[in-house]
Structures are given as structure tokens and as C-alpha cells.
Design a protein around this motif. Structure first.
Motif, short mmCIF file in Angstrom:
data_model
loop_
_atom_site.label_atom_id
_atom_site.label_comp_id
_atom_site.label_asym_id
_atom_site.label_seq_id
_atom_site.Cartn_x
_atom_site.Cartn_y
_atom_site.Cartn_z
N SER A 30 0.83 -1.21 0.00
CA SER A 30 0.00 0.00 0.00
C SER A 30 0.86 1.26 0.00
O SER A 30 0.58 2.21 -0.72
N LYS A 138 -9.60 1.68 0.13
CA LYS A 138 -9.16 1.11 1.39
C LYS A 138 -9.26 2.17 2.47
O LYS A 138 -8.79 3.30 2.31
N PHE A 143 -10.89 -3.19 2.82
CA PHE A 143 -10.79 -3.07 1.37
C PHE A 143 -12.20 -3.16 0.79
O PHE A 143 -12.97 -4.05 1.14
#
Length: 422
Positions: A30, A138, A143
Motif C-alpha cells: 500500500s 481502502k 478493502f
């Protein structure tokens, strides 16, 4: 002594961080993707040399027109400008950038937007010249997928959280079409070795594994009256990974990825269930330890049969109507699909022509034409992702009847159909 304590604390911190990131790889992923999404894609407008591919009844000439290093989400060219050019082109990239008027700019997306787990912008739909995006999102450890109004970056709709780490947003799809006063779009079941996510395709309380519909009047309320919520309804269910949508007259068609085979062409009929993950012409992957494979017969299990299933698969991506030159040649309903990588048994990187009967409920012929710059290699070729279309996802053709397609991390190619057999 103080130095030793400092080094010890540092070592312990490194060990803890290493263990945490090993057990939670999405954290590093991420961070990396959120950094990368701020880096613009390099786009060059340059023509490459012509190459040819031999079909059964004609020759396909193709050449690179534009180069870039990203994956596309949607590509629009002004339908009234028959001379293909960069000033009439909009390229929406999955990383959140838009090429417009030959310049790159960031799309107006919320902070929840993520490119982690192969996510990003999945499709754009346009109503009254206003743009909406289906994206992966997210927030904290949740998610999900959402629809965003690009004028203000606000979320208008979002799915429930996916409660597993085995997420692959490559499985989200998606595409969209305009039909009468509605827009249809698809959301796949974005699983990576997850039965839990796959089974959402059969859950009527989940939007995953579905083809969905929106009323354009609801979009008008958002555009004109500032409404912040979008009413989304399920049109069909039981889909694994619907990648493309198109229509011929009143008939709607979808293509979707199967599991290790079984890529499908489906005729989409309101209220029907297409069977995933209970039935498939594909087989189970090696990570699945169950001895039994999927049930094959859709009809016997009260599901809708695909019009055609490709076994082995080709990694099918987009579908649209055939260009006019192919319609005039075949003189019957004709669909054109693109494919990604495929596999050793059936290479992808191709265009696929489906010829249908007049009722458009049977496939009479399937032709796969490989698109590659190196015909002596079985692995060199381009993963074909999207057609260049108008704002309603209807195929764009230039003044000579050529069409244009995107190739992942390569650019846009021009395809011309010539030298037809008499």
C-alpha cells in the motif's frame, strides 16, 4: 553502554518491523503504490512500423501510435473527429491519471483510493458530460470498491468490506454500457485463492460477482441537485470476473475470466444467474485441495449457460461490436474481443472474432488472431486491454475504418483490416 542499548533497541525494532511486514505484506504494498500513484506516466505520441497478422479471410495490419508505461481503465475519442489524434483523446489510467489535451493530470479521487492488491481505477462512465469512476478503495483495514463523482471526488456508492487478505483487484473487472435510460457496469469477485470472496457472487446481499444497473435520472440528481447517494441494483449474478460489456441492438453481452480455463462469452439477461463459483468449464487451481472440480453443466444446475467457453483460456479482456468493415464482410452479428496473456496451451495477446446467429443466442464461429511484433516467438506479444471508444463505450472507427486498442504498459495500437478474400 548507552550505545549498546541504542543498537539493541534498533535491532529489536527491525526484527519486529520485519515480522509485521512479512505477516502483513499489504502494508508495504500500500505504501509503495500510494507513492507510485503520484508519479505521472510518460506518454509519447509516435508511430511505429507496420506489422501484419494473417487471419482466415483477411490481413490485420497493426502499428503503435502512442507509447506509455501504465494500464488503461477507459479510453475515449471524440466520435465526431474521424482523424485519430491526441487532441481528441482522453486516456484514463488505472493509477489515477488522465491524459487530456496531450497533458497528464490527476483525477479527482478520494484519499481512500488505492492501487494496492492490483487495484486502481477500473472503469469510467460518463453521463451528461460528467465523469464517474469505479475504483478500489481502502480505509483502515477495510478493502472495498466504490463509485466516485469526479467533479468533487465524493463516494456515491461503496461495497461492503472484504474480510480476507486474499484479495486481487485484477478480478474486479470492469466495463460499462449505456442502454436506454440506464448504465450497466460489472464488479467481479476479486479473489486470490479465496473461497469466501468467490462465494459472494452467489450472495444477493453482496455487489461482488454481479452486473449492476444505475438509472441515469439518479445520476442527473447527483449532477444537478448535489445528491450524494447512488442507487445501484443487481441485474445479473454469478459472475467471476466480467471484463467487458457491449450490446447489439437490445442484446447485451459480457466476457469474463474463468478459473484456469473457461473464459466465457455470455448473453446477459435480466435476473439470470451465471453460476460462479458452483459451475465452470474451467478447472481448479493447484492451491485448491478439494478433489472435486466444478460442475460443468450450467443448465442441469439451473444456471445460465455461456454462449461460448474458451478452454484453455486466453485471459479475455474487452468486448465490443465488430467494426463496420467486418460487419459488411460477414453479414451477420459479430463481436470482437481482446485478450491478455493467456497461457502455454492457448496464448493470448490476440483479437477474437465471434460470429453469432441472427437470434444472437448461439455462436457459429470463433477465430483467434494473434497480435505480436515477433512471429517466431511464442511469448512475445502484448496484453490487449481496452478498445478506444466514444463516451458510451461504443467502438471508435477512424475515417478509414481502422480501430485502436491499448496494450498493457506499452501503448495504443492501430488495427486495420485489409486484403479480404473474395
Amino acid at each position: 553502554m548507552r550505545k549498546f542499548i541504542f543498537i539493541l533497541i534498533w535491532l529489536v525494532s527491525v526484527i519486529i518491523a520485519s515480522i509485521y511486514t512479512y505477516e502483513n505484506p499489504e502494508v508495504i504494498e500500500s505504501i509503495r503504490h500510494n507513492f507510485e500513484k503520484h508519479l505521472p506516466s510518460k506518454v509519447k505520441f509516435e508511430q511505429g512500423p507496420y506489422n501484419v497478422s494473417i487471419g482466415n479471410s483477411f490481413v490485420v495490419e497493426f502499428s503503435q501510435e502512442i507509447s506509455f508505461s501504465e494500464k488503461t481503465a477507459f479510453i475515449v475519442h471524440d466520435k465526431n473527429v474521424l482523424n485519430f489524434n491526441e487532441n481528441s483523446l482522453k486516456i484514463y489510467f488505472q493509477n489515477g491519471y488522465l491524459l487530456k489535451n496531450s497533458k497528464l493530470e490527476m483525477i479527482n479521487l478520494p484519499n481512500t483510493f488505492t492501487t494496492a492488491k492490483n487495484g486502481g481505477v477500473k472503469t469510467i462512465f460518463i453521463s451528461n458530460d460528467k465523469e464517474f469512476a469505479l475504483i478500489s478503495s481502502k480505509k483502515n483495514k477495510c478493502f472495498y470498491s466504490s463509485i466516485v463523482f469526479l467533479d468533487n471526488g465524493k463516494e456515491l456508492f461503496k461495497t461492503k468490506c472484504l474480510s480476507t487478505k486474499k484479495i486481487d483487484y485484477n478480478g474486479l473487472g470492469s466495463s460499462n454500457i449505456h442502454y436506454k435510460n440506464k448504465i450497466f457496469f460489472s464488479i467481479g469477485a476479486p479473489e486470490m485463492a479465496s473461497h469466501e470472496i468467490a462465494e459472494l457472487a452467489q450472495d444477493s446481499n453482496s455487489m461482488y460477482g454481479k452486473i449492476l444497473q444505475i438509472n441515469k435520472s439518479d445520476l442527473d440528481n447527483i449532477i444537478l441537485n448535489g445528491e450524494n447517494n447512488l442507487n445501484v441494483k443487481i441485474f445479473t449474478m454469478g459472475h467471476r470476473n466480467p471484463q467487458g460489456l457491449t450490446k447489439i441492438d437490445d442484446s447485451i453481452f459480457s466476457v469474463e475470466h474463468g478459473p484456469k480455463g473457461g473464459d466465457e462469452l455470455n448473453k446477459i439477461i435480466k435476473g439470470k444467474n451465471y453460476g460462479w463459483p458452483i459451475v465452470s468449464y474451467g478447472t481448479k487451481y493447484g492451491y485448491d485441495n478439494e478433489e472435486k472440480s466444478y460442475k460443468i453443466s450450467h443448465e442441469n444446475n439451473k444456471f445460465e449457460e455461456p454462449l461460448f467457453a474458451l478452454v484453455p483460456s486466453v485471459g479475455i479482456s474487452s468486448v465490443n461490436v465488430c467494426p463496420m468493415i467486418l460487419k459488411d464482410y460477414y453479414k451477420k452479428p459479430c463481436l470482437l474481443a481482446l485478450s491478455l496473456y493467456g497461457n502455454d496451451l492457448r496464448p493470448g495477446r490476440s483479437i477474437i472474432i465471434y460470429l453469432l446467429n441472427e437470434k444472437m443466442d448461439k455462436v457459429h464461429s470463433v477465430e483467434q488472431i494473434y497480435i505480436s511484433d515477433d512471429w517466431e516467438s511464442s511469448v512475445v506479444g502484448h496484453r490487449l486491454r481496452h478498445f478506444v471508444t466514444n463516451s458510451k463505450n461504443e467502438l471508435y472507427e477512424d475515417e478509414k475504418g481502422s480501430i485502436y486498442v491499448s496494450a498493457d504498459k506499452v501503448g495504443i495500437y492501430k488495427l486495420s483490416f485489409v486484403d479480404f478474400r473474395n
